[in-house]
Design a protein around this motif. Structure first.
Motif, PDB file in Angstrom:
ATOM      1  N   TRP A  63       0.822  -1.210   0.000  1.00 24.43           N
ATOM      2  CA  TRP A  63       0.000   0.000   0.000  1.00 24.43           C
ATOM      3  C   TRP A  63       0.855   1.259   0.000  1.00 24.43           C
ATOM      4  CZ3 TRP A  63      -5.159   0.570  -0.658  1.00 24.43           C
ATOM      5  CH2 TRP A  63      -5.943  -0.590  -0.609  1.00 24.43           C
ATOM      6  N   LEU A  64       2.071   1.161   0.542  1.00 25.00           N
ATOM      7  CA  LEU A  64       2.948   2.325   0.570  1.00 25.00           C
ATOM      8  C   LEU A  64       3.286   2.808  -0.833  1.00 25.00           C
ATOM      9  CD1 LEU A  64       4.521   4.129   2.578  1.00 25.00           C
ATOM     10  CD2 LEU A  64       6.469   2.601   2.263  1.00 25.00           C
ATOM     11  N   ARG A  65       3.261   1.887  -1.798  1.00 27.26           N
ATOM     12  CA  ARG A  65       3.541   2.267  -3.181  1.00 27.26           C
ATOM     13  C   ARG A  65       2.541   3.315  -3.670  1.00 27.26           C
ATOM     14  NH1 ARG A  65       2.207  -2.010  -6.190  1.00 27.26           N
ATOM     15  NH2 ARG A  65       3.507  -1.524  -7.963  1.00 27.26           N
ATOM     16  N   GLY A  66       1.314   3.243  -3.139  1.00 24.83           N
ATOM     17  CA  GLY A  66       0.311   4.229  -3.538  1.00 24.83           C
ATOM     18  C   GLY A  66       0.555   5.592  -2.924  1.00 24.83           C
ATOM     19  N   SER A  67       1.095   5.605  -1.691  1.00 23.72           N
ATOM     20  CA  SER A  67       1.309   6.892  -1.034  1.00 23.72           C
ATOM     21  C   SER A  67       2.492   7.654  -1.609  1.00 23.72           C
ATOM     22  CB  SER A  67       1.527   6.676   0.467  1.00 23.72           C
ATOM     23  OG  SER A  67       2.746   5.991   0.703  1.00 23.72           O
ATOM     24  N   ILE A  68       3.381   6.940  -2.328  1.00 26.07           N
ATOM     25  CA  ILE A  68       4.519   7.636  -2.942  1.00 26.07           C
ATOM     26  C   ILE A  68       4.332   7.763  -4.453  1.00 26.07           C
ATOM     27  CG2 ILE A  68       6.144   6.966  -1.152  1.00 26.07           C
ATOM     28  CD1 ILE A  68       7.107   4.704  -2.833  1.00 26.07           C
ATOM     29  N   GLY A  69       3.089   7.549  -4.915  1.00 27.67           N
ATOM     30  CA  GLY A  69       2.743   7.811  -6.296  1.00 27.67           C
ATOM     31  C   GLY A  69       3.293   6.833  -7.300  1.00 27.67           C
ATOM     32  N   GLN A  70       3.462   5.561  -6.894  1.00 26.55           N
ATOM     33  CA  GLN A  70       4.032   4.582  -7.821  1.00 26.55           C
ATOM     34  C   GLN A  70       2.992   3.660  -8.442  1.00 26.55           C
ATOM     35  OE1 GLN A  70       7.220   2.271  -6.237  1.00 26.55           O
ATOM     36  NE2 GLN A  70       8.710   3.897  -6.490  1.00 26.55           N
ATOM     37  N   ALA A  71       1.747   3.785  -8.077  1.00 27.25           N
ATOM     38  CA  ALA A  71       0.742   2.854  -8.581  1.00 27.25           C
ATOM     39  C   ALA A  71      -0.584   3.579  -8.745  1.00 27.25           C
ATOM     40  CB  ALA A  71       0.597   1.664  -7.640  1.00 27.25           C
ATOM     41  N   SER A  72      -1.483   2.929  -9.461  1.00 29.89           N
ATOM     42  CA  SER A  72      -2.816   3.485  -9.683  1.00 29.89           C
ATOM     43  C   SER A  72      -3.845   2.451  -9.256  1.00 29.89           C
ATOM     44  CB  SER A  72      -3.001   3.839 -11.161  1.00 29.89           C
ATOM     45  OG  SER A  72      -2.813   2.694 -11.979  1.00 29.89           O
ATOM     46  N   GLY A  73      -5.110   2.808  -9.410  1.00 21.06           N
ATOM     47  CA  GLY A  73      -6.164   1.888  -9.023  1.00 21.06           C
ATOM     48  C   GLY A  73      -6.435   1.960  -7.531  1.00 21.06           C
ATOM     49  N   LEU A  74      -6.789   0.816  -6.931  1.00 19.98           N
ATOM     50  CA  LEU A  74      -7.169   0.788  -5.523  1.00 19.98           C
ATOM     51  C   LEU A  74      -6.050   1.283  -4.612  1.00 19.98           C
ATOM     52  CD1 LEU A  74      -9.363  -0.033  -3.468  1.00 19.98           C
ATOM     53  CD2 LEU A  74      -8.302  -2.302  -3.382  1.00 19.98           C
ATOM     54  N   VAL A  75      -4.798   0.960  -4.969  1.00 22.16           N
ATOM     55  CA  VAL A  75      -3.684   1.339  -4.111  1.00 22.16           C
ATOM     56  C   VAL A  75      -3.516   2.852  -4.017  1.00 22.16           C
ATOM     57  CG1 VAL A  75      -1.866   1.382  -5.852  1.00 22.16           C
ATOM     58  CG2 VAL A  75      -1.314   0.668  -3.525  1.00 22.16           C
ATOM     59  N   SER A  76      -4.073   3.584  -4.960  1.00 23.62           N
ATOM     60  CA  SER A  76      -3.978   5.049  -4.912  1.00 23.62           C
ATOM     61  C   SER A  76      -4.775   5.622  -3.743  1.00 23.62           C
ATOM     62  CB  SER A  76      -4.470   5.662  -6.228  1.00 23.62           C
ATOM     63  OG  SER A  76      -5.840   5.346  -6.444  1.00 23.62           O
ATOM     64  N   LEU A  77      -5.619   4.789  -3.128  1.00 26.95           N
ATOM     65  CA  LEU A  77      -6.330   5.223  -1.930  1.00 26.95           C
ATOM     66  C   LEU A  77      -5.350   5.687  -0.861  1.00 26.95           C
ATOM     67  CD1 LEU A  77      -8.988   5.311  -0.189  1.00 26.95           C
ATOM     68  CD2 LEU A  77      -8.478   2.951   0.459  1.00 26.95           C
ATOM     69  N   ALA A  78      -4.141   5.116  -0.861  1.00 27.84           N
ATOM     70  CA  ALA A  78      -3.137   5.453   0.154  1.00 27.84           C
ATOM     71  C   ALA A  78      -2.691   6.902   0.087  1.00 27.84           C
ATOM     72  CB  ALA A  78      -1.922   4.519   0.010  1.00 27.84           C
ATOM     73  N   GLU A  79      -3.000   7.610  -0.990  1.00 32.03           N
ATOM     74  CA  GLU A  79      -2.647   9.032  -1.066  1.00 32.03           C
ATOM     75  C   GLU A  79      -3.311   9.828   0.052  1.00 32.03           C
ATOM     76  OE1 GLU A  79      -3.607  10.398  -4.933  1.00 32.03           O
ATOM     77  OE2 GLU A  79      -2.054   9.222  -5.951  1.00 32.03           O
ATOM     78  N   GLY A  80      -4.438   9.289   0.568  1.00 33.42           N
ATOM     79  CA  GLY A  80      -5.130   9.970   1.656  1.00 33.42           C
ATOM     80  C   GLY A  80      -4.363   9.954   2.964  1.00 33.42           C
ATOM     81  N   LEU A  81      -3.301   9.168   3.042  1.00 31.21           N
ATOM     82  CA  LEU A  81      -2.499   9.113   4.258  1.00 31.21           C
ATOM     83  C   LEU A  81      -1.633  10.353   4.445  1.00 31.21           C
ATOM     84  CD1 LEU A  81      -1.291   5.397   4.047  1.00 31.21           C
ATOM     85  CD2 LEU A  81      -3.092   6.304   5.529  1.00 31.21           C
ATOM     86  N   ARG A  82      -1.568  11.196   3.445  1.00 30.22           N
ATOM     87  CA  ARG A  82      -0.676  12.349   3.520  1.00 30.22           C
ATOM     88  C   ARG A  82      -1.241  13.480   4.348  1.00 30.22           C
ATOM     89  NH1 ARG A  82       0.596  12.754  -2.994  1.00 30.22           N
ATOM     90  NH2 ARG A  82       1.651  10.724  -3.237  1.00 30.22           N
ATOM     91  N   GLU A  83      -2.567  13.578   4.489  1.00 28.09           N
ATOM     92  CA  GLU A  83      -3.189  14.706   5.167  1.00 28.09           C
ATOM     93  C   GLU A  83      -3.792  14.265   6.496  1.00 28.09           C
ATOM     94  OE1 GLU A  83      -2.962  17.735   4.142  1.00 28.09           O
ATOM     95  OE2 GLU A  83      -1.953  17.186   2.259  1.00 28.09           O
ATOM     96  N   PRO A  84      -3.639  15.085   7.558  1.00 28.26           N
ATOM     97  CA  PRO A  84      -4.185  14.720   8.870  1.00 28.26           C
ATOM     98  C   PRO A  84      -5.693  14.489   8.863  1.00 28.26           C
ATOM     99  CG  PRO A  84      -2.667  16.568   9.061  1.00 28.26           C
ATOM    100  CD  PRO A  84      -2.880  16.348   7.599  1.00 28.26           C
ATOM    101  N   ALA A  85      -6.414  15.219   8.024  1.00 30.76           N
ATOM    102  CA  ALA A  85      -7.872  15.100   8.014  1.00 30.76           C
ATOM    103  C   ALA A  85      -8.336  13.789   7.406  1.00 30.76           C
ATOM    104  CB  ALA A  85      -8.485  16.276   7.255  1.00 30.76           C
ATOM    105  N   THR A  86      -7.603  13.284   6.424  1.00 26.59           N
ATOM    106  CA  THR A  86      -8.031  12.071   5.723  1.00 26.59           C
ATOM    107  C   THR A  86      -7.266  10.818   6.144  1.00 26.59           C
ATOM    108  OG1 THR A  86      -6.484  12.578   3.922  1.00 26.59           O
ATOM    109  CG2 THR A  86      -8.746  13.396   3.707  1.00 26.59           C
ATOM    110  N   ALA A  87      -6.150  10.983   6.821  1.00 27.71           N
ATOM    111  CA  ALA A  87      -5.311   9.834   7.143  1.00 27.71           C
ATOM    112  C   ALA A  87      -6.008   8.796   8.020  1.00 27.71           C
ATOM    113  CB  ALA A  87      -4.013  10.299   7.800  1.00 27.71           C
ATOM    114  N   PRO A  88      -6.725   9.161   9.108  1.00 29.96           N
ATOM    115  CA  PRO A  88      -7.364   8.132   9.938  1.00 29.96           C
ATOM    116  C   PRO A  88      -8.362   7.278   9.179  1.00 29.96           C
ATOM    117  CG  PRO A  88      -7.270  10.226  11.111  1.00 29.96           C
ATOM    118  CD  PRO A  88      -6.862  10.512   9.701  1.00 29.96           C
ATOM    119  N   GLY A  89      -9.248   7.915   8.424  1.00 37.44           N
ATOM    120  CA  GLY A  89     -10.219   7.142   7.653  1.00 37.44           C
ATOM    121  C   GLY A  89      -9.564   6.281   6.603  1.00 37.44           C
ATOM    122  N   THR A  90      -8.523   6.795   5.961  1.00 35.88           N
ATOM    123  CA  THR A  90      -7.815   6.016   4.947  1.00 35.88           C
ATOM    124  C   THR A  90      -7.159   4.790   5.552  1.00 35.88           C
ATOM    125  OG1 THR A  90      -7.389   8.016   3.650  1.00 35.88           O
ATOM    126  CG2 THR A  90      -6.002   6.092   3.208  1.00 35.88           C
TER     127      THR A  90
END
Length: 550
Positions: A109-136
């Motif tokens: 899943w970390l691959r999505g947070s560093i912009g290396q993948a698309s699709g479902l794994v891109s959900l991990a991009e929400g981990l970058r912001e305090p407001a969206t990180a808990p729900g993500t």
């Protein structure tokens, strides 16, 4: 006695040591001083603790629903669909168990947070912001554990459906499964550490992460031990409740016959009646006569509609599982070769894991034979499990501060022996094996302890040893605490070391699940599922068994 001694050395004393440390100020970097309840006062007065407690509990909500809703419904559909559908389900779900590694899943899943993948794994991009990180993170944990939770829940619920009184047995198993899911979720560490390290701005900090920060990042053993003690209290209460439920409902596990009684498809075959068959604990009249309570009132071929429902349920759950685990599968296919997958790392991972599992489950098995098989207190024997109940759900985390101090004082830091989990008795294995030995003892002929209890329970001891070895091998916390030399890194530790670096390019997701290990573990688990686990039956209050339909 070996289990009591092991519990005293590796559970009771570290618990007392943790409580004592929680009354101290200081740690490794400065001298400890007694401060009484000051650590607890500060901790309970901080918003950080309550935020971590609430967030940690929230991580268990979706897995809990999967375990107590999806799990029993799938088990019911597979059970009513007939032998071949049920066994196919066991085989398919087994893969989710042997291939699950928290660090590897988090790496995928970390691959999505560093912009290396698309699709479902891109959900991990929400981990970058305090407001969206808990729900993500909640969604990622739910997705990553869906297949594993389903598989384990089905393994637990299927035997309850043939225990003679499926309703009460399923309800009791549901309570135990629910308590276990919550307890395991409260100790979440690896996924959170790899994906967020508690951030951003401590928005995703868990209890285990808070304890780790205090005790090992800030070198303040007192506050860290305070978090551990409070976590241990919650886990202790859950363990005591689970043990009381099992003992009060007279829960037991036994085996159904190898071959169901002959029948004509669709025809009802009455079961032979033996005087005393309805007396709980009645003994088998002869070596070749099945115990009265192990015979069904008849088996009948499943209707085509039930088979279709079972197949459809299995296909649906499998499809959902594949979609939710696709980030991991995609990550495995994209994994490069790294030090995490070397032979040295594999030896560091599996040798201590297997050795520790053999010891902890072996000691538990001896105690189970004594409590469940020999029945020293008669029908009240299982209440002896209360001696071990507070540690039923306790993993490496809550005792890690005390155990690290002990290993450090022994001069074992950065040595291979330190990789052994500091545990001499597996309390979960003790509970399961005791209930099994109890059920077998109630059906065995008088004096036939060897053939009626010992031999039939040995395969379950082997299954639990394998399960404990998998848990030990995929643990991140303990190896992270006791070794810093890279030539002693386990695979999860080597992965985490790579994944938490600042120059991550392509995480080595496949290192924790090499093909040889997966193949061997899968073959062993499938054999256990088909030859042994498929014959288990769980019953409450001495209810009679139902032979699964062919």
């Amino acid at each position: 006695m070996p289990a009591l001694l092991g519990t005293l050395i590796t559970l009771v004393l570290p618990t007392a040591q943790t409580i004592w440390l929680s009354f101290q100020s200081g740690g490794v970097l400065r001298e400890s001083t007694y401060v009484g309840l000051a650590n607890y006062g500060e901790l309970l007065g901080e918003a950080a603790f309550w935020r971590a407690l609430g967030f940690t509990f929230s991580l268990t909500v979706i897995p809990l629903l999967v375990a107590v809703v999806v799990g029993p419904l799938l088990a019911l559909a597979l059970d009513r669909a007939g032998t071949w559908t049920r066994r196919a389900g066991r085989i398919v779900l087994s893969l989710a168990i042997v291939a699950f590694s928290p660090v590897a899943v988090a790496g995928a899943w970390l691959r999505g947070s560093i912009g290396q993948a698309s699709g479902l794994v891109s959900l991990a991009e929400g981990l970058r912001e305090p407001a969206t990180a808990p729900g993500t993170l909640r969604l990622i944990v739910a997705a990553a554990t869906f297949g594993l939770v389903c598989a384990l829940a089905v393994i637990a619920f299927l035997p309850a459906l043939r225990g003679g009184t499926p309703g009460p047995a399923t309800l009791v198993v549901g309570v135990l499964v629910g308590l276990a899911v919550v307890a395991v979720g409260l100790q979440t560490f690896s996924i959170g550490l790899v994906l967020t390290r508690g951030g951003p701005q401590r928005a995703t900090e868990t209890l285990a992460g808070l304890q780790f920060d205090y005790a090992f990042r800030l070198a303040e053993f007192g506050p860290g031990a305070s978090v551990a003690a409070l976590t241990g209290v919650i886990l202790g209460v859950l363990g005591i409740v689970a043990t009381v439920v099992a003992a009060a409902t007279r829960l037991s596990i036994t085996l159904t016959p190898h071959t169901p009684a002959p029948h004509t498809p669709g025809a009802h075959t009455p079961a032979p009646h033996t005087p005393g068959a309805h007396t709980p604990g009645a003994h088998t009249p002869g070596p070749h006569t099945p115990a009265p309570d192990s015979l069904s009132s008849g088996t009948r071929a499943p209707a085509a509609g039930l088979t279709a429902v079972g197949v459809a349920a299995l296909v649906l759950v499998t499809a959902v599982g594949i979609v939710l685990t696709w980030p991991w599968m995609d990550g495995v296919l994209a994994s490069p070769a790294t030090p995490a997958g070397t032979v040295t790392a594999q030896v560091n991972t599996w040798a201590p894991a297997i050795a520790g599992a053999i010891v902890s489950v072996g000691v538990a098995y001896l105690a189970a034979l004594g409590i469940g098989g020999l029945r020293p207190l008669g029908r009240a024997s299982e209440w002896l499990l209360l001696l071990f109940a507070p540690w039923l759900f306790v993993g490496p985390g809550p005792l890690s501060v005390a155990n690290w101090q002990n290993v450090h004082n022994l001069g074992l830091i950065d040595t291979f022996p330190a990789l052994l989990q500091p545990l001499l008795v597996s309390v979960p294995a003790l509970l399961v094996l005791t209930l099994l030995c109890k059920g077998l003892a109630e059906r065995a002929r008088p004096g036939d302890f060897f053939g009626g209890v010992l031999l039939p329970s040995l395969p379950m001891a082997g299954v639990l040893t394998g399960a404990a070895a998998l848990l030990n091998a995929h643990d991140l916390l303990w190896p992270m605490l006791v070794v810093q030399k890279q030539d002693l890194f386990t695979t999860p530790l080597a992965q985490a070391n790579q994944l938490t670096g600042f120059a991550v390019t392509s995480p080595d997701v496949a290192a924790a699940t090499p093909l040889v290990v997966v193949a061997v573990a899968l073959a062993a688990l499938v054999a256990a599922q088909l030859l042994y686990l498929d014959r288990l039956a769980i019953r409450t209050n001495g209810s009679h068994l139902r032979t699964p339909g062919a």
